[in-house]
Design a protein around this motif. Structure first.
Motif, PDB file in Angstrom:
ATOM      1  N   THR B  82      35.641 -46.904  50.155  1.00  0.00           N
ATOM      2  CA  THR B  82      35.130 -48.207  50.250  1.00  0.00           C
ATOM      3  C   THR B  82      35.860 -49.257  49.358  1.00  0.00           C
ATOM      4  O   THR B  82      36.117 -50.244  49.941  1.00  0.00           O
ATOM      5  CB  THR B  82      33.513 -48.057  49.799  1.00  0.00           C
ATOM      6  N   THR B  86      38.363 -52.004  51.039  1.00  0.00           N
ATOM      7  CA  THR B  86      38.230 -53.440  50.786  1.00  0.00           C
ATOM      8  C   THR B  86      39.524 -54.056  50.481  1.00  0.00           C
ATOM      9  O   THR B  86      39.813 -55.207  50.813  1.00  0.00           O
ATOM     10  CB  THR B  86      37.105 -53.547  49.660  1.00  0.00           C
ATOM     11  N   THR B 177      32.838 -52.703  52.979  1.00  0.00           N
ATOM     12  CA  THR B 177      34.154 -52.951  52.650  1.00  0.00           C
ATOM     13  C   THR B 177      34.727 -54.337  53.184  1.00  0.00           C
ATOM     14  O   THR B 177      35.915 -54.908  52.815  1.00  0.00           O
ATOM     15  CB  THR B 177      34.983 -52.134  53.751  1.00  0.00           C
TER      16      THR B 177
END
Lengths: 169, 231
Positions: B82, B86, B177
């Protein structure tokens, strides 16, 4: 208005429901309700099938494989850049130190100049007051004989000070 | 219960978080292992996001560089994937903005097949229907058609769709994200799928393999959820 807070049409709400179902994001109760409707409603079933088919076509996109050298070149590039960062960081720190020293020097100079002006003014203020009051001091004996301001005003009315005034006294 | 209120210890559940913590301690081999584990996953998402293999490789390297630069400040507050995606989302957004700025100031761009501007939805649909009656598309043509369809989605729909399809991420993880709410992701994915369906309908309806697929799947017994199985 964003996609998030826009009011959905009934068709859009139905699509969201179907897509959430296909993505396995619904709780058991909601999923059972969808399945019941799928069993009863051919149009709903067709909508789901079309959305699923479009989704399955994404399998055609395939997955990307890195070349043999990609890992090596990535790690090497990161190492080099990290080294550059470190060198830049050291140079920047050195520059910051130099600026700090220059700033401190400047502050010390400014403080010295301010102190000089303040001391100079405080020392000279007494002399300036004496110069300003000199005409009075010269005649302090005469003025001490005068009864008060009202008496002086009376003399002024009578024109006795005209000569001193025209002399700049 | 006391356990329910304790923050999730990601280092206990996620081996990649443990690797990243080793990177934080200066372990170069751990960083190389993370590159090996994630390079293909990042390349896949970024290539389909930006439409160019070359640019995807540059962006993937940029993502790993940012990971390395952030190592000393790293604290496990999410699954490693995640956190990584991101960063990838931010890197891709920055690249898109600088690309747009270059366009504004008139810097000439390369023009080749993979970098060409995406077709409009109606153009794509026409192209699909024009190709269909004569013959079924071959695999390469299918792939090109789907690529164009994906390129025609807006950037957020495309990112959400790719994370869902290729990473098998839950709505919650995609929301984290992309820095959006779960409801926004639900809307994005729904709109993305509907747009894809609209573009690809002629293809679905007239391409023989797909047509058979629709017929065979037009049954409640074959319409089980797929999201969990696509990881």
């Amino acid at each position: 208005m964003t996609e998030e807070n826009r009011t959905l049409t009934p068709e859009e709400a139905m699509d969201e429901e179907i897509v959430s179902y296909l993505d396995g994001e619904l709780d058991r109760e909601a999923a059972i309700a969808i399945e019941r409707r799928l069993a009863e409603d051919p149009a709903y079933r067709a909508r789901l099938a079309h959305l699923q088919q479009a989704w399955d076509l994404l399998d055609n996109l395939g997955r990307t494989e890195a070349d043999e050298n990609f890992t090596h070149s990535t790690v090497a590039m990161v190492t080099v850049k990290a080294g550059e960062d470190s060198a830049i960081g050291q140079t920047a720190a050195q520059r910051r130190r130099q600026l700090a020293y220059a700033g401190l020097g400047g502050l010390a100079l400014a403080a010295g100049a301010i102190a000089y002006v303040v001391v100079d003014r405080s020392l000279n203020s007494e002399n300036r007051a004496l110069v300003r009051d000199l005409p009075v001091i010269k005649r302090i004996d005469e003025y001490s004989n005068i009864e008060g301001v009202d008496f002086l005003k009376q003399l002024q009315k009578e024109g006795l000070f005209a000569a001193e005034v025209s002399d700049g006294g | 219960m006391a356990l329910a209120t304790e923050p999730l210890r990601y280092e206990l559940h996620d081996p990649d978080v443990r690797l990243m913590l080793q990177v934080r301690e200066g372990n170069a081999a751990a960083f190389e292992e993370l590159v090996l584990r994630y390079q293909n996953r990042l390349l896949t998402i970024l290539e389909h996001l930006v439409g160019s293999r070359e640019q995807a490789e540059d962006l993937t390297q940029e993502v790993f560089l940012r990971v390395f630069r952030a190592r000393e400040r790293y604290e496990p507050g999410a699954k490693f994937s995640t956190w990584l995606f991101t960063i990838a989302n931010n890197v891709a957004s920055n690249a898109r903005r600088s690309h747009a700025r270059r366009k504004e100031v008139g810097v000439p761009e390369r023009h080749n097949g993979s970098d060409s501007a995406p077709m409009q939805l109606d153009q794509l649909a026409k192209a699909a229907s024009a190709l269909m009656p004569a013959r079924a598309l071959d695999k390469a043509e299918q792939a090109e058609m789907v690529r164009e369809a994906v390129k025609s989605l807006n950037e957020r729909q495309r990112m959400a769709l790719l994370l869902s399809k290729f990473e098998g991420m839950s709505y919650q993880d995609i929301a984290e994200t992309m820095g959006l709410s779960v409801q926004a992701i639900k809307s994005l994915l729904s709109r993305a799928r509907v747009n894809l369906k609209e573009i690809l309908t002629p293809y679905i309806e007239q391409g023989s393999p797909i047509e058979q697929g629709i017929k065979s799947e037009d049954s409640p017994h074959n319409s089980a959820p797929t999201g969990a199985a696509e990881e």
